[in-house]
Scaffold this active site. Structure first.
Site, PDB file in Angstrom:
ATOM      1  N   LYS A 187       6.811   8.883  -6.658  1.00  0.00           N
ATOM      2  CA  LYS A 187       5.730   9.874  -6.617  1.00  0.00           C
ATOM      3  C   LYS A 187       4.674   9.396  -5.627  1.00  0.00           C
ATOM      4  O   LYS A 187       3.911   8.474  -5.903  1.00  0.00           O
ATOM      5  CB  LYS A 187       5.060  10.066  -7.978  1.00  0.00           C
ATOM      6  CG  LYS A 187       4.085  11.278  -7.960  1.00  0.00           C
ATOM      7  CD  LYS A 187       3.003  11.187  -9.007  1.00  0.00           C
ATOM      8  CE  LYS A 187       1.768  10.480  -8.509  1.00  0.00           C
ATOM      9  NZ  LYS A 187       1.035  11.222  -7.429  1.00  0.00           N
ATOM     10  N   GLU A 262      -0.193  -3.316  -8.623  1.00  0.00           N
ATOM     11  CA  GLU A 262      -1.017  -3.803  -7.517  1.00  0.00           C
ATOM     12  C   GLU A 262      -2.245  -2.925  -7.501  1.00  0.00           C
ATOM     13  O   GLU A 262      -2.180  -1.750  -7.145  1.00  0.00           O
ATOM     14  CB  GLU A 262      -0.240  -3.728  -6.193  1.00  0.00           C
ATOM     15  CG  GLU A 262      -0.789  -4.648  -5.115  1.00  0.00           C
ATOM     16  CD  GLU A 262      -1.825  -3.977  -4.246  1.00  0.00           C
ATOM     17  OE1 GLU A 262      -3.035  -4.152  -4.546  1.00  0.00           O
ATOM     18  OE2 GLU A 262      -1.458  -3.293  -3.296  1.00  0.00           O
ATOM     19  N   CYS A 296      -7.434  -2.057  -0.480  1.00  0.00           N
ATOM     20  CA  CYS A 296      -7.740  -2.902  -1.633  1.00  0.00           C
ATOM     21  C   CYS A 296      -8.060  -4.327  -1.201  1.00  0.00           C
ATOM     22  O   CYS A 296      -8.769  -5.049  -1.905  1.00  0.00           O
ATOM     23  CB  CYS A 296      -6.595  -2.891  -2.637  1.00  0.00           C
ATOM     24  SG  CYS A 296      -4.981  -3.283  -1.923  1.00  0.00           S
ATOM     25  N   GLU A 396     -15.496  -1.757  -6.857  1.00  0.00           N
ATOM     26  CA  GLU A 396     -14.722  -1.419  -5.662  1.00  0.00           C
ATOM     27  C   GLU A 396     -15.230  -0.096  -5.091  1.00  0.00           C
ATOM     28  O   GLU A 396     -15.132   0.946  -5.744  1.00  0.00           O
ATOM     29  CB  GLU A 396     -13.234  -1.313  -5.994  1.00  0.00           C
ATOM     30  CG  GLU A 396     -12.367  -1.142  -4.767  1.00  0.00           C
ATOM     31  CD  GLU A 396     -10.882  -1.146  -5.102  1.00  0.00           C
ATOM     32  OE1 GLU A 396     -10.109  -1.732  -4.330  1.00  0.00           O
ATOM     33  OE2 GLU A 396     -10.500  -0.568  -6.132  1.00  0.00           O
TER      34      GLU A 396
END
Length: 488
Positions: A187, A262, A296, A396
């Site tokens: 996906k 991850e 990231c 983040e």
């Protein structure tokens, strides 16, 4: 565009046709129209609709799983050498279509075209070839005492990938899983789904058997949830936010399937007192603002000796002037739009929060860049004198926002670097022995010391809430294998 995944546009008039063919799901080696509602793919540079994809359903996932289950016995029994040959041709196909892939990724998520060629479409080829090299050396069977230890495919892997590096993140899951003999239900993000369909066509042309790789378009709450919970999917490999990763883990727990995550990051770049400051600033800013900061592993916290902060900030101010913001299709653009209007608003909110919390604004700030009132553009921003416990230093942001944080000594730098919930990666710049000593104290999965070239064979993954498991090279292949001991 040399690809054919477009579904019929029905009774649409010629002037109403979208500039990119409308793709569908890819199930059992062919394009399959979806049954769910349509999701528009928006070009973040001008807010135009460039394509539409079907919003997949649990039933679409079932069809993809049926195909993957049926294909598993044949593909897992294929020799490693034959699997490697298919994947090598896949790498050649991606290289051949580099320009089309790069242009498509620029359209769907706004990466500047020069960066899209080099990284968004180029890195997947390099990482695929690195995985092939690892597979060629891999010991699929080994003898330990009086036991034959066999490494074999897990089964059907559900791969859920993000929008920021749509092809690279796909490749780091799908390629090692295929090399290990697994079949896939993928996906991609509904925000950047087009390159995944192109990849499926390239894989098919490379000789990948029907049903080995299946792509179901749609949203995380529907398709991602169905994949995570599916009783006939043996493993989930997910890349995305820490929040979403937690949801995937919960959904997958009912069937006790393996889950590799991850997740987010908040990388610290520690600039030591003995560092070459020009190099540290140049590389640090490049890795903070690369892909518009939507990575990231972006070096978003620059930790500098308190006595050198003023000097570093002035060098950053000068370096920032070289970063042009604008149309991602322009070869000269270094920072394009963010991937969506939602992401623009989110990042702008963090910039405003930094100002409110008293950080010193060096460049940028809230609001849109001048002359870019349309599109998901923000002003690339640098803050200094940032409190290491503040929101912009802990959460983040996922945009072109660099925070400069002063420290007193080595222990203070290590403490600040390790102070977030994340542990994905970090960087250290300084005298080699000094930098290596600091690197070993950081609670992260990988550390860049003095700009070491990226190693696609080295394992990639995080500590703490940056996830678990490892991708890339031999470790990436091992992630998708079961281990069986046959004692005789």
């Amino acid at each position: 565009m040399p690809f054919t995944t477009g579904c019929s546009l029905g009774n649409m008039n010629e002037q109403d046709k979208l500039p990119f063919p409308t793709p569908s799901h890819w199930i059992n080696g062919r394009a399959v129209p979806g049954s769910g509602p349509v999701i528009d793919v928006i070009n973040p540079a001008d807010e135009s609709v460039v394509a539409s994809v079907p919003g997949g359903t649990a039933e679409d996932v079932d069809k993809a799983v049926d195909a993957a289950v049926a294909a598993f016995p044949g593909w897992s029994a294929t020799s490693p050498a034959d699997r490697i040959a298919v994947i090598r041709r896949l790498a050649e196909g991606m290289q051949k279509h580099n320009e089309s892939l790069a242009e498509t990724i620029t359209l769907e998520m706004g990466a500047p075209i020069s960066f899209a060629r080099q990284a968004q479409a180029g890195f997947p080829v390099a990482s695929t070839l690195a995985a092939v090299a690892a597979a060629e050396e891999f010991e699929w069977e080994e003898t330990i005492g009086n036991s034959l230890v066999v490494h074999e495919a897990i089964g059907v892997v559900g791969a859920i990938t993000p929008w920021n590096f749509p092809l690279q993140q796909l490749v780091t899951k799908v390629v090692p899983a295929l090399l290990g003999g697994n079949t896939i239900v993928l996906k991609p993000s509904e925000m950047s789904p087009l390159s995944a369909l192109m990849f499926a066509e390239i894989a098919s042309a490379a000789g990948l058997p029907d049903g080995v790789l299946n792509v179901v378009q749609g949203t995380g709450p529907v398709v991602g949830e169905a994949i995570s919970r599916h009783p006939r999917i043996d493993m989930i490999s997910f890349t995305g936010s820490t929040r979403a990763g937690k949801s995937v883990s919960v959904a997958a727990s009912d069937t006790v399937k393996r889950v590799a995550l991850e997740l987010g990051g908040k990388a610290a770049h520690i600039v030591l007192p003995d560092a070459d400051l020009d190099f540290a600033v140049s590389r640090g800013l490049a890795f903070a603002w690369s892909n518009g900061g939507q990575a990231c592993g972006a070096y978003v916290r620059m930790l500098v000796p308190a006595g050198l902060q003023e000097t570093v900030v002035e060098k950053l101010r000068a370096a920032a002037a070289e970063y042009s913001v604008g149309d991602p299709a322009d070869e000269a653009t270094r920072i394009g739009p963010l991937a969506s209007e939602t992401q623009r608003q989110r990042v702008d909110g963090y910039i405003r929060r930094g100002v409110e919390d008293g950080a010193t604004l060096v460049v940028g700030g809230p609001g849109r860049p001048e002359g870019l009132e349309t599109g998901a553009y923000v002003r690339p921003t640098i803050f200094s004198d940032v409190d290491p416990s503040s929101v912009i230093a802990q959460e983040e942001i996922f945009g072109p926002v660099l925070t400069v944080i002063p420290y007193t000594d080595d222990d203070d730098a290590v403490r600040i670097a390790n102070s977030t919930i994340y542990g994905l990666n970090a960087a250290v710049t300084g005298e080699e022995e000094h930098a290596m000593a600091i690197a070993k104290r950081l609670r992260v999965g990988q550390v860049d010391v003095n700009g070491g070239p990226h190693n696609f064979q080295a394992p990639f993954g995080g500590y703490k809430q940056s996830g678990n498991g490892r991708e890339m090279g031999r470790a990436g292949i091992e992630e998708f294998l079961e281990t069986k001991a046959i004692t005789h």
